[in-house]
Enzyme design. Structure first.
Site, PDB file in Angstrom:
ATOM      1  N   ASP A  62       0.860  -1.195   0.000  1.00  0.00           N
ATOM      2  CA  ASP A  62       0.000   0.000   0.000  1.00  0.00           C
ATOM      3  C   ASP A  62       0.896   1.245   0.000  1.00  0.00           C
ATOM      4  OD1 ASP A  62      -1.924   1.924   0.309  1.00  0.00           O
ATOM      5  OD2 ASP A  62      -2.683   1.184   2.230  1.00  0.00           O
ATOM      6  N   LYS A  64       0.539   3.748  -2.171  1.00  0.00           N
ATOM      7  CA  LYS A  64      -0.216   4.893  -2.726  1.00  0.00           C
ATOM      8  C   LYS A  64       0.660   5.706  -3.671  1.00  0.00           C
ATOM      9  CE  LYS A  64      -3.358   5.116   1.168  1.00  0.00           C
ATOM     10  NZ  LYS A  64      -2.582   4.261   2.107  1.00  0.00           N
ATOM     11  N   ASP A  67       3.195   9.543  -8.565  1.00  0.00           N
ATOM     12  CA  ASP A  67       4.260  10.360  -9.155  1.00  0.00           C
ATOM     13  C   ASP A  67       4.133  10.377 -10.676  1.00  0.00           C
ATOM     14  OD1 ASP A  67       6.802  11.779  -9.354  1.00  0.00           O
ATOM     15  OD2 ASP A  67       7.257  10.931  -7.376  1.00  0.00           O
ATOM     16  N   PRO A  69       4.938   9.189 -14.498  1.00  0.00           N
ATOM     17  CA  PRO A  69       4.986   7.794 -14.948  1.00  0.00           C
ATOM     18  C   PRO A  69       6.344   7.123 -14.741  1.00  0.00           C
ATOM     19  CG  PRO A  69       3.731   9.095 -16.499  1.00  0.00           C
ATOM     20  CD  PRO A  69       4.285  10.063 -15.503  1.00  0.00           C
ATOM     21  N   ASN A  70       7.438   7.795 -15.078  1.00  0.00           N
ATOM     22  CA  ASN A  70       8.744   7.132 -14.954  1.00  0.00           C
ATOM     23  C   ASN A  70       9.047   6.743 -13.510  1.00  0.00           C
ATOM     24  OD1 ASN A  70      11.382   6.299 -16.107  1.00  0.00           O
ATOM     25  ND2 ASN A  70      12.129   7.857 -14.673  1.00  0.00           N
ATOM     26  N   GLY A 174     -13.956  -1.150  11.406  1.00  0.00           N
ATOM     27  CA  GLY A 174     -13.517  -1.223  12.807  1.00  0.00           C
ATOM     28  C   GLY A 174     -13.086   0.133  13.331  1.00  0.00           C
ATOM     29  N   ALA A 180     -17.793  -4.493   8.539  1.00  0.00           N
ATOM     30  CA  ALA A 180     -17.288  -5.422   7.522  1.00  0.00           C
ATOM     31  C   ALA A 180     -18.414  -5.997   6.668  1.00  0.00           C
ATOM     32  CB  ALA A 180     -16.505  -6.547   8.196  1.00  0.00           C
TER      33      ALA A 180
END
Ligand code: NUP
Length: 216
Positions: A62, A64, A67, A69-70, A174, A180
């Site tokens: 994870d 995230k 940036d 593409p390169n 939670g 859930a």
């Protein structure tokens, strides 16, 4: 690997102690569909922790990724070389940046999941008004799935309609207030649970309790 729903539970392993992380991974790995690692653990232990956790479960990174593409390509390459089965990237940086992640994932036979609307209250500031566009972008870029909020099941219903066959991973269960079972009923394929499991007195029992809720 391709993430397949069995227990439908993904644990977010945001502990910052290597021994604790590996102990939880060993105990829970066989019961969950994947273990998600994030910066708190990787910044402490290094990327090598992914290989150690992989002994017990599929690993989702994870990071995230957000940036150009390169740079996204380079981050994905290192993450997949480290053994991750999937990576999470941001969609707001644009289609070319997401596509760069997908291209690298395809080379390795791995998966990309794109953040759409996040689960925290601040997601209403910028992300929510663009959530459907981010779903469409994820689809057009060839992502395997998206991240959408268990804290807003009514939004999950709409996002599910928009997402077609893409998988939905849903955090916010939670500790952040989401439920859930409601998230799955609203259209999520998996729920992501962190603190409610790893901070529990007995993390294994807590995970089994979630798995039972998801089975009903
Ligand atoms: O929208 C998101 N919300 C969220 O909580 C996207 C995420 N990736 N996460 C992550 O899920 C968050 O960074 C954490 O690793 C996990 C939720 O943890 P907890 O709130 O269950 O402890």
């Amino acid at each position: 690997m391709t993430l397949t729903p069995k227990s439908r539970l993904i644990i977010a392993l945001d502990v910052t102690d290597r021994t604790e992380a590996l102990s939880i991974a060993e105990k829970l790995g066989g019961a969950v569909d994947a273990i998600k690692v994030n910066y708190p653990l990787v910044l402490v232990c290094g990327l090598g922790i992914i290989k150690d956790i992989k002994k017990y479960a599929n690993v989702i990174a994870d990071f995230k990724v957000a940036d150009i593409p390169n740079t996204n390509s380079l981050i994905c390459r290192e993450t997949f070389e480290a053994g991750a089965d999937a990576i999470i990237c941001q969609g707001f940086v644009g289609k070319d940046s997401v596509k760069a992640c997908v291209d690298v994932a395809n080379k390795y036979g791995r998966e990309v999941y794109v953040v759409t609307e996040m689960s925290h209250p601040g997601a209403l500031d910028f992300l929510q008004p663009h959530a459907f566009e981010l779903v469409d972008l994820a689809f057009r870029a060839g992502a395997s799935g998206i991240i959408a909020p268990a804290t807003r099941p009514e939004r999950l219903v709409d996002i599910r309609c928009r997402a077609g066959d893409m998988k939905i991973l849903s955090p916010g269960v939670g500790a952040q207030g989401g439920d859930a079972r409601k998230a799955i009923d609203a259209g999520a394929d998996f729920v992501i649970v962190g603190r409610s499991i790893y901070n529990a007195e007995d993390p294994y029992a807590a995970a089994v309790n979630f798995i039972e809720q998801l089975r009903r």
